[in-house]
Scaffold this motif. Structure first.
Motif, PDB file in Angstrom:
ATOM      1  N   GLU A  99      -1.119  10.306   9.777  1.00  0.00           N
ATOM      2  CA  GLU A  99      -2.475   9.772   9.599  1.00  0.00           C
ATOM      3  C   GLU A  99      -2.523   8.829   8.400  1.00  0.00           C
ATOM      4  OE1 GLU A  99      -6.807  11.541   8.501  1.00  0.00           O
ATOM      5  OE2 GLU A  99      -5.682  12.607  10.079  1.00  0.00           O
ATOM      6  N   GLY A 100      -1.804   9.175   7.339  1.00  0.00           N
ATOM      7  CA  GLY A 100      -1.739   8.310   6.160  1.00  0.00           C
ATOM      8  C   GLY A 100      -1.046   6.996   6.445  1.00  0.00           C
ATOM      9  N   VAL A 101      -0.015   7.045   7.281  1.00  0.00           N
ATOM     10  CA  VAL A 101       0.671   5.814   7.670  1.00  0.00           C
ATOM     11  C   VAL A 101      -0.284   4.916   8.457  1.00  0.00           C
ATOM     12  CG1 VAL A 101       2.549   4.858   9.066  1.00  0.00           C
ATOM     13  CG2 VAL A 101       2.963   6.862   7.646  1.00  0.00           C
ATOM     14  N   GLY A 102      -1.064   5.514   9.347  1.00  0.00           N
ATOM     15  CA  GLY A 102      -2.049   4.745  10.111  1.00  0.00           C
ATOM     16  C   GLY A 102      -3.086   4.104   9.204  1.00  0.00           C
ATOM     17  N   THR A 103      -3.554   4.859   8.216  1.00  0.00           N
ATOM     18  CA  THR A 103      -4.537   4.326   7.255  1.00  0.00           C
ATOM     19  C   THR A 103      -3.921   3.187   6.447  1.00  0.00           C
ATOM     20  OG1 THR A 103      -5.558   6.500   7.099  1.00  0.00           O
ATOM     21  CG2 THR A 103      -6.057   4.944   5.344  1.00  0.00           C
ATOM     22  N   VAL A 140       0.865  -1.182   0.000  1.00  0.00           N
ATOM     23  CA  VAL A 140       0.000   0.000   0.000  1.00  0.00           C
ATOM     24  C   VAL A 140       0.902   1.232   0.000  1.00  0.00           C
ATOM     25  CG1 VAL A 140      -1.916  -1.135   1.177  1.00  0.00           C
ATOM     26  CG2 VAL A 140      -0.182   0.044   2.514  1.00  0.00           C
ATOM     27  N   ILE A 141       0.322   2.361  -0.340  1.00  0.00           N
ATOM     28  CA  ILE A 141       1.056   3.621  -0.331  1.00  0.00           C
ATOM     29  C   ILE A 141       0.479   4.497   0.775  1.00  0.00           C
ATOM     30  CG2 ILE A 141       1.618   5.702  -1.630  1.00  0.00           C
ATOM     31  CD1 ILE A 141       1.521   4.010  -4.183  1.00  0.00           C
ATOM     32  N   ALA A 142       1.357   4.971   1.643  1.00  0.00           N
ATOM     33  CA  ALA A 142       0.942   5.845   2.751  1.00  0.00           C
ATOM     34  C   ALA A 142       1.040   7.294   2.281  1.00  0.00           C
ATOM     35  CB  ALA A 142       1.827   5.614   3.966  1.00  0.00           C
ATOM     36  N   ARG A 143      -0.069   7.994   2.345  1.00  0.00           N
ATOM     37  CA  ARG A 143      -0.091   9.410   1.954  1.00  0.00           C
ATOM     38  C   ARG A 143      -0.667  10.220   3.107  1.00  0.00           C
ATOM     39  NH1 ARG A 143      -1.976   7.137  -3.232  1.00  0.00           N
ATOM     40  NH2 ARG A 143      -0.316   7.461  -4.741  1.00  0.00           N
TER      41      ARG A 143
END
Length: 109
Positions: free
Chosen positions: A28-32, A21-24
């Motif tokens: 918060e993006g890393v958590g998602t 997956v790509i964290a953006r």
């Protein structure tokens, strides 16, 4: 170790294969992204195993790339690779003869 500017391309490839997956968007993006991985962990494991098998069967990108280049060069030049046993080779007897003469000359000195 990633090379210069290839991280984005590699991330997209892994995303398309459904093994990453790509964290953006910062923390918060890393958590998602982490939640996506945990929610799809079994599917991602299966996809990773399938990708591993496919890469092993293809011989890796380097082998595939080298084969592609050789195919293009061979087609353009008209070169047809042949087996060692079907190619006319230089006879070995002149080399054996010259080595024998050299050895005798060396011994005579």
């Amino acid at each position: 170790c990633p090379g210069f500017a290839d991280q984005n391309g590699n991330a997209l490839r892994l995303l398309r294969k459904k093994v990453g997956v790509i964290a953006r968007g910062g923390a918060e993006g890393v958590g998602t992204a982490l939640r996506q991985v945990l929610d799809n962990l079994e599917e991602m494991k299966r996809n990773a195993k399938d990708l591993k098998i496919a890469m092993q069967n293809e011989g890796g990108g380097a082998v595939k790339g080298a084969n592609s280049i050789e195919n293009v060069v061979n087609k353009k030049s008209g070169y047809e690779p042949r087996s060692f046993w079907t190619v006319r080779r230089m006879p070995i007897w002149p080399f054996v003869l010259s080595a024998t003469v050299w050895a005798i000359a060396k011994k005579v000195q």
